[in-house]
Design a protein around this motif. Structure first.
Motif, PDB file in Angstrom:
ATOM      1  N   SER A  88      53.511 -42.027  49.252  1.00  0.00           N
ATOM      2  CA  SER A  88      54.764 -41.719  49.939  1.00  0.00           C
ATOM      3  C   SER A  88      55.962 -42.036  49.050  1.00  0.00           C
ATOM      4  CB  SER A  88      54.842 -42.520  51.238  1.00  0.00           C
ATOM      5  OG  SER A  88      56.056 -42.277  51.909  1.00  0.00           O
ATOM      6  N   ALA A  89      55.904 -43.176  48.362  1.00  0.00           N
ATOM      7  CA  ALA A  89      57.008 -43.555  47.474  1.00  0.00           C
ATOM      8  C   ALA A  89      57.122 -42.597  46.294  1.00  0.00           C
ATOM      9  CB  ALA A  89      56.797 -44.984  46.977  1.00  0.00           C
ATOM     10  N   ALA A  90      55.981 -42.130  45.777  1.00  0.00           N
ATOM     11  CA  ALA A  90      55.994 -41.178  44.659  1.00  0.00           C
ATOM     12  C   ALA A  90      56.648 -39.870  45.073  1.00  0.00           C
ATOM     13  CB  ALA A  90      54.570 -40.932  44.169  1.00  0.00           C
ATOM     14  N   GLN A  91      56.339 -39.412  46.276  1.00  0.00           N
ATOM     15  CA  GLN A  91      56.930 -38.167  46.759  1.00  0.00           C
ATOM     16  C   GLN A  91      58.433 -38.314  46.976  1.00  0.00           C
ATOM     17  OE1 GLN A  91      54.403 -37.610  50.166  1.00  0.00           O
ATOM     18  NE2 GLN A  91      53.043 -36.199  49.081  1.00  0.00           N
ATOM     19  N   LYS A  92      58.848 -39.447  47.508  1.00  0.00           N
ATOM     20  CA  LYS A  92      60.280 -39.674  47.723  1.00  0.00           C
ATOM     21  C   LYS A  92      61.027 -39.744  46.395  1.00  0.00           C
ATOM     22  CE  LYS A  92      59.804 -42.066  52.162  1.00  0.00           C
ATOM     23  NZ  LYS A  92      59.930 -43.364  52.877  1.00  0.00           N
ATOM     24  N   ALA A  93      60.413 -40.397  45.412  1.00  0.00           N
ATOM     25  CA  ALA A  93      61.047 -40.482  44.093  1.00  0.00           C
ATOM     26  C   ALA A  93      61.170 -39.093  43.476  1.00  0.00           C
ATOM     27  CB  ALA A  93      60.230 -41.404  43.191  1.00  0.00           C
ATOM     28  N   SER A  96      63.921 -37.130  44.972  1.00  0.00           N
ATOM     29  CA  SER A  96      65.206 -37.655  44.486  1.00  0.00           C
ATOM     30  C   SER A  96      65.398 -37.398  42.994  1.00  0.00           C
ATOM     31  CB  SER A  96      65.295 -39.169  44.755  1.00  0.00           C
ATOM     32  OG  SER A  96      65.163 -39.451  46.122  1.00  0.00           O
ATOM     33  N   ARG A  97      64.430 -36.670  42.395  1.00  0.00           N
ATOM     34  CA  ARG A  97      64.466 -36.328  40.967  1.00  0.00           C
ATOM     35  C   ARG A  97      64.412 -37.575  40.076  1.00  0.00           C
ATOM     36  NH1 ARG A  97      65.131 -31.128  40.326  1.00  0.00           N
ATOM     37  NH2 ARG A  97      65.590 -31.343  38.113  1.00  0.00           N
ATOM     38  N   GLN A  98      63.806 -38.619  40.576  1.00  0.00           N
ATOM     39  CA  GLN A  98      63.552 -39.821  39.780  1.00  0.00           C
ATOM     40  C   GLN A  98      62.138 -39.694  39.200  1.00  0.00           C
ATOM     41  OE1 GLN A  98      64.199 -43.012  42.579  1.00  0.00           O
ATOM     42  NE2 GLN A  98      66.400 -42.645  42.706  1.00  0.00           N
ATOM     43  N   PHE A  99      62.016 -38.837  38.205  1.00  0.00           N
ATOM     44  CA  PHE A  99      60.695 -38.411  37.753  1.00  0.00           C
ATOM     45  C   PHE A  99      59.921 -39.526  37.050  1.00  0.00           C
ATOM     46  CE2 PHE A  99      63.028 -34.214  37.693  1.00  0.00           C
ATOM     47  CZ  PHE A  99      62.451 -33.755  38.867  1.00  0.00           C
ATOM     48  N   GLN A 101      60.039 -42.718  37.699  1.00  0.00           N
ATOM     49  CA  GLN A 101      59.526 -43.585  38.756  1.00  0.00           C
ATOM     50  C   GLN A 101      58.394 -42.889  39.512  1.00  0.00           C
ATOM     51  OE1 GLN A 101      62.452 -44.765  41.636  1.00  0.00           O
ATOM     52  NE2 GLN A 101      61.007 -45.952  42.863  1.00  0.00           N
ATOM     53  N   GLY A 102      58.580 -41.589  39.788  1.00  0.00           N
ATOM     54  CA  GLY A 102      57.542 -40.842  40.477  1.00  0.00           C
ATOM     55  C   GLY A 102      56.249 -40.800  39.693  1.00  0.00           C
ATOM     56  N   GLU A 103      56.355 -40.605  38.384  1.00  0.00           N
ATOM     57  CA  GLU A 103      55.159 -40.561  37.541  1.00  0.00           C
ATOM     58  C   GLU A 103      54.428 -41.897  37.560  1.00  0.00           C
ATOM     59  OE1 GLU A 103      53.874 -39.312  32.978  1.00  0.00           O
ATOM     60  OE2 GLU A 103      55.992 -39.451  33.540  1.00  0.00           O
ATOM     61  N   ALA A 104      55.171 -42.989  37.456  1.00  0.00           N
ATOM     62  CA  ALA A 104      54.554 -44.315  37.475  1.00  0.00           C
ATOM     63  C   ALA A 104      53.850 -44.573  38.809  1.00  0.00           C
ATOM     64  CB  ALA A 104      55.613 -45.383  37.220  1.00  0.00           C
ATOM     65  N   LEU A 105      54.460 -44.144  39.895  1.00  0.00           N
ATOM     66  CA  LEU A 105      53.865 -44.348  41.213  1.00  0.00           C
ATOM     67  C   LEU A 105      52.612 -43.490  41.397  1.00  0.00           C
ATOM     68  CD1 LEU A 105      57.154 -44.526  43.281  1.00  0.00           C
ATOM     69  CD2 LEU A 105      55.412 -46.332  43.176  1.00  0.00           C
ATOM     70  N   TYR A 106      52.655 -42.261  40.891  1.00  0.00           N
ATOM     71  CA  TYR A 106      51.463 -41.409  40.978  1.00  0.00           C
ATOM     72  C   TYR A 106      50.313 -41.998  40.151  1.00  0.00           C
ATOM     73  CZ  TYR A 106      53.297 -37.423  43.611  1.00  0.00           C
ATOM     74  OH  TYR A 106      53.783 -36.608  44.602  1.00  0.00           O
ATOM     75  N   ARG A 107      50.621 -42.550  38.996  1.00  0.00           N
ATOM     76  CA  ARG A 107      49.586 -43.185  38.179  1.00  0.00           C
ATOM     77  C   ARG A 107      48.969 -44.377  38.932  1.00  0.00           C
ATOM     78  NH1 ARG A 107      49.144 -41.339  33.154  1.00  0.00           N
ATOM     79  NH2 ARG A 107      50.940 -40.284  32.185  1.00  0.00           N
ATOM     80  N   LYS A 108      49.806 -45.147  39.565  1.00  0.00           N
ATOM     81  CA  LYS A 108      49.315 -46.290  40.334  1.00  0.00           C
ATOM     82  C   LYS A 108      48.460 -45.818  41.511  1.00  0.00           C
ATOM     83  CE  LYS A 108      51.054 -50.575  42.479  1.00  0.00           C
ATOM     84  NZ  LYS A 108      50.697 -50.392  43.885  1.00  0.00           N
TER      85      LYS A 108
END
Length: 274
Positions: A88-93, A96-99, A101-108
């Protein structure tokens, strides 16, 4: 269109966002789509969860039994809970075009999904994460990264569900769609042909036939390539099969007609399109 509404509703159900699921499922009605839900029972569970009062009279609603809503496990697997939070956090990031952060969250989230045993995973965490992460890269134009994730999604789905399962076919379609975004139709074409071949000879047991969907997808590739003589018979066959399997009043029929009409319009065959 109805297929997108169904996919949106299934994601809301997956992430247990009841308010979103309720709004979308009210629009879907009974027009469920196999490509989004896999089987009718999953769709019915989602409706019972999001719309427990649907179709009931006021007096019936007042006496509704709470067990109509699927019970929430008393002690959910903490790995699943953390995975859901990170997805959910990855999708929100991403929204918000915080790519970064989104990439790090998807990896996690991917690392967490790999630790969840498939037989304990009704959320299909690993293939779901691979698809979402692959799409994250694809829409940024990072195709090599997306390719690796989509290829792995296909392997995981084949292992968990079987070669002809709808989850595996959807994974192949994700892979082919990536090539279509690059306008690399020559690479997309063999994947779509394989999907048709599998649907012809290995339909998933207990599901509506997937063949019309795969025929339509291959036809769309030929259409994009300008190979109209190859696209037309596939569009026609998809239409005929859906009329046979689903009936002429199915909401998928206008979609098939629209694709065929668009082909004729592109060819300049305006009488046929009209």
């Amino acid at each position: 269109d109805m297929s997108k509404l169904n996919r949106f509703a299934s994601l809301a159900y997956l992430y247990k966002d009841r308010e979103v699921a309720k709004r979308v499922l009210e629009r879907v009605g009974n027009n469920w789509d196999i490509s989004a839900w896999g089987k009718r029972s999953t769709f019915d569970r989602a409706r019972a969860w999001a719309l427990p009062d649907a179709g009931k009279s006021p007096s019936t609603r007042a006496a509704a039994v709470p067990s109509a809503v699927p019970p929430v496990p008393a002690a959910p697997d903490p790995r699943v809970v953390q995975w859901q939070a990170d997805m959910s956090a990855a999708q929100k990031a991403t929204l918000s075009r915080q790519f970064e952060q989104g990439e790090a969250l998807y990896r996690k989230a991917l690392q967490e999904a790999e630790q969840i045993p498939p037989f304990q995973d009704p959320h299909q965490a690993l293939p779901t994460t691979l698809q979402a992460f692959g799409s994250f890269y694809m829409f940024q134009g990072k195709f090599p990264e997306a390719k690796r994730l989509f290829q792995r999604q296909i392997q995981v789905c084949e292992h968990q569900y079987g070669k002809g399962a709808f989850q595996t076919q959807n994974a192949r379609q994700n892979f082919a769609t990536m090539y279509m975004m690059k306008r690399d139709y020559k690479s997309a074409e063999p994947i779509a042909k394989e999907m048709v071949e599998i649907a012809e000879h290995n339909p998933p047991p207990g599901h509506d036939p997937l063949l019309p969907q795969e025929l339509d997808f291959l036809a769309s590739i030929y259409h994009s390539e300008g190979k109209f003589e190859k696209a037309e018979p596939l569009y026609k066959r998809a239409l005929a099969l859906d009329e046979k399997y689903r009936g002429r009043d199915s909401p998928v029929i206008p979609v098939r007609l629209d694709h065929l009409a668009a082909l004729y319009k592109t060819e300049g065959a305006f009488d046929k399109a009209e």
